[in-house]
Write an enzyme that holds these catalytic residues in place. Structure first.
Site, short mmCIF file in Angstrom:
data_model
loop_
_atom_site.label_atom_id
_atom_site.label_comp_id
_atom_site.label_asym_id
_atom_site.label_seq_id
_atom_site.Cartn_x
_atom_site.Cartn_y
_atom_site.Cartn_z
N ASP A 203 0.90 -1.14 0.00
CA ASP A 203 0.00 0.00 0.00
C ASP A 203 0.95 1.19 0.00
OD1 ASP A 203 -1.49 2.26 0.75
OD2 ASP A 203 -3.05 0.95 1.58
N HIS A 204 1.16 1.79 -1.17
CA HIS A 204 2.28 2.73 -1.26
C HIS A 204 2.10 3.97 -0.38
CE1 HIS A 204 -0.09 4.92 -4.28
NE2 HIS A 204 0.73 5.93 -4.11
N HIS A 266 -5.69 2.79 0.69
CA HIS A 266 -5.00 3.99 1.19
C HIS A 266 -5.78 4.72 2.29
CE1 HIS A 266 -2.67 3.11 -2.26
NE2 HIS A 266 -3.29 3.87 -3.13
C1 BG6 Z 1 -2.93 4.44 -6.84
C2 BG6 Z 1 -4.26 4.42 -7.54
O1 BG6 Z 1 -2.92 3.48 -5.81
O2 BG6 Z 1 -2.67 5.71 -6.28
C3 BG6 Z 1 -4.30 5.52 -8.60
O3 BG6 Z 1 -4.46 3.17 -8.16
C4 BG6 Z 1 -3.90 6.85 -8.03
O4 BG6 Z 1 -5.60 5.59 -9.18
C5 BG6 Z 1 -2.59 6.72 -7.27
O5 BG6 Z 1 -3.75 7.76 -9.11
C6 BG6 Z 1 -2.23 8.03 -6.58
O6 BG6 Z 1 -1.01 7.91 -5.92
P1 BG6 Z 1 -0.26 9.21 -5.37
O7 BG6 Z 1 0.91 8.66 -4.63
O8 BG6 Z 1 0.11 10.03 -6.58
O9 BG6 Z 1 -1.24 9.92 -4.49
#
Ligand code: BG6
Length: 512
Positions: A203-204, A266
């Protein structure tokens, strides 16, 4: 560095070596889905940036697995272009050359036994030639319906089997299923091949500095804890807004939608970090236990129809550019009911949070790109001022800006100079850019390094994933029975139903 019970090193806990960089040991990373956007924009640059920061060992190897008829050099060329375009730390020829010596490409398909046997032979050769020592991580950056086949192939070919002191780990990108039932099935398949301690679900958001800072803010300070409950907090708003549309991702997104794409993972993780109790230590198990407790106590505010909102973006503006609506995006089914905006209202059944709604919203093509967590406080019980003097005073708020312009803002009332006693909102601001000289690593740098180190703190476990689906499933079922979502104009803050959802309670969404 002290070792935890499963042999991992825990930087959140270690008192002595916190300034020493943690360097991965001999290992390789195999990427499935090497031609995808994520691999090109995030994974390849993160691997190079780790090498550039001196955090990968000389014996590190990167293996691409895919259908393309590529040689090792072709693969290196693709990684090179991706790194050149997206590196955070700047391109250095000498770092690149050393890293690229460990690049291999295995051509194959997921259902083909020979392809996986060739992958096994390639890894065995790398163990000898490059010294990867039998330590291999398999990164599944592929559509979820391909997870079972790849796991079964890793099992059949013996690639999941550990020998001696070596390790094998599997890294899974979301979505982890599309509802509770499918997540359970997926977990059962993955766990039949890899023990839970070898499964790293990405979950980045948990790799972001500002998200890890929630723990520091809450548990390293005395200032905030007394305020952190229903005694003072009126409600919490968690927003993840994007200004971009689907672009080339319509194929992935159609059928998934905003709630599955962002809220299930997230936003519920952010909520868990905000709402959980202090863990007894930063051991992964303790941290997970607290998140699990909160998620178990979380449910939708009823009735769902009134306490959720969803929408699809129509034409409008993104900055100064006129943009088409969702149904005109290439690859999107014009009859699709997939939402690009989702908002839900949750409650946490605990002494700390009784009666405090948690509002979660996310959307594409909104007013601007921003992710923030806002604790909005109750009004002072008594204002000893003339009513007209506090007309411009709203509720106090503590806002954690996850991105961009990372930092924390406190909003409170202050006397307007030279007025008799007029009180107006002001902001007190902490910004990473001015407080620190150190730059924040990309989330994927931190998470890939943690996989190679076997450090599981920042990866949700099976139970968290399933609990999150339990929360979301009733909302998804309700929406499925309702037909098409409302349309909202691109560049605005979502459908009118989202405004109504909060207006019913006398509250309003923030305009971040
Ligand atoms: C991803 C989603 O997990 O997170 C995308 O699948 C989204 O739809 C992205 O654009 C956004 O990541 P960040 O780090 O740019 O907020």
């Amino acid at each position: 560095m002290p070792k935890g019970p499963t042999g991992w090193t825990n930087p959140l806990r270690d008192p002595r070596d916190k300034r020493l960089p943690r360097i991965a040991g001999p290992s390789s990373l195999v990427i499935f889905g090497v031609t995808g956007d994520l691999a090109r924009k995030k994974l390849m640059p993160a691997i190079y940036d780790l090498a550039n920061r001196g955090l990968l060992p000389p014996s590190f190897a990167l293996i691409g697995f895919g259908r393309r008829d590529w040689t090792d050099e072709d693969f290196a060329g693709v990684v090179h272009d991706a790194v050149r375009e997206h590196t955070r730390t700047g391109f250095r020829e000498e770092v690149w050359e050393r890293l690229a010596e460990g690049f291999r490409f295995v051509q194959g398909t997921f259902d083909d036994d020979d392809s996986f046997d060739r992958l096994r032979d390639t890894l065995a050769r790398l163990d000898v030639e490059r010294g990867t020592d039998g330590n291999h991580a398999f990164y599944l950056s592929i559509p979820p319906n391909a997870f079972p086949t790849v796991c079964e192939q890793l099992d059949r070919s013996g690639l999941a089997k550990v020998e001696g002191d070596s390790w094998r780990r599997v890294v899974i990108e979301k979505p982890f299923g599309h509802d509770l039932q499918s997540a359970k099935e997926l977990n059962a398949i993955v766990n039949s091949v890899f023990p839970e301690s070898s499964v790293f679900r990405i979950d980045h958001y948990l790799g972001k500095e500002t998200v890890q800072n929630i723990l520091a803010l809450r548990f390293a300070n005395q200032l905030f804890d007394p305020l952190w409950s229903s005694h003072y907090v009126d409600h919490v708003q968690i927003t993840m807004a994007e200004d971009i549309g689907l672009g080339g991702r319509a194929g992935y997104y159609d059928g998934i939608g905003a709630a599955r794409d962002v809220i299930q993972n997230h936003l519920l993780q952010l909520m868990a970090l905000v709402a959980m109790e202090e863990p007894i230590s930063f051991e992964p198990k303790q941290l997970q236990a607290e998140k699990i407790k909160v998620l178990s106590a979380t449910s939708n505010i009823l009735p769902i129809a009134e306490n959720t909102a969803r929408g699809q973006y129509g034409p409008g503006w993104q900055g100064s550019q006129k943009v088409p609506g969702l149904i005109d995006e290439e690859g999107f089914d014009p009859d699709s009911t997939t939402e690009t905006f989702a908002a839900i209202a949750l409650e946490v059944d605990s002494r700390r949070w009784a009666g405090v709604p948690f509002y979660l919203r996310t959307g594409k093509r909104l007013g601007r790109r921003v992710t923030e967590i806002a604790l909005v406080f109750k009004r002072a019980p008594h204002l000893p001022f003339d009513k007209t003097m506090t007309e411009e005073l709203s509720q106090n708020a503590l806002v954690i800006r996850v991105q961009p312009d990372e930092g924390i803002t406190m909003r409170f009332g202050s006397k307007v100079p030279a007025s008799s006693m007029e009180v107006r909102d002001v902001n007190m601001d902490f910004s990473y850019g001015t407080a620190f000289t150190e730059a924040s690593p990309e989330a994927y740098e931190r998470l890939i390094l943690d996989v190679l180190l076997g450090e599981p703190s920042l990866f949700p476990v099976n139970e968290e994933v399933e609990l999150s689906w339990e929360i979301l499933d009733p909302v998804l079922e309700h929406w499925a029975s309702e037909g098409r979502p409302d349309e909202y104009e691109s560049g605005t803050w979502g459908p009118a139903s989202a405004e109504k959802m909060l207006a019913r309670t006398g509250r309003a969404w923030r305009r971040p």
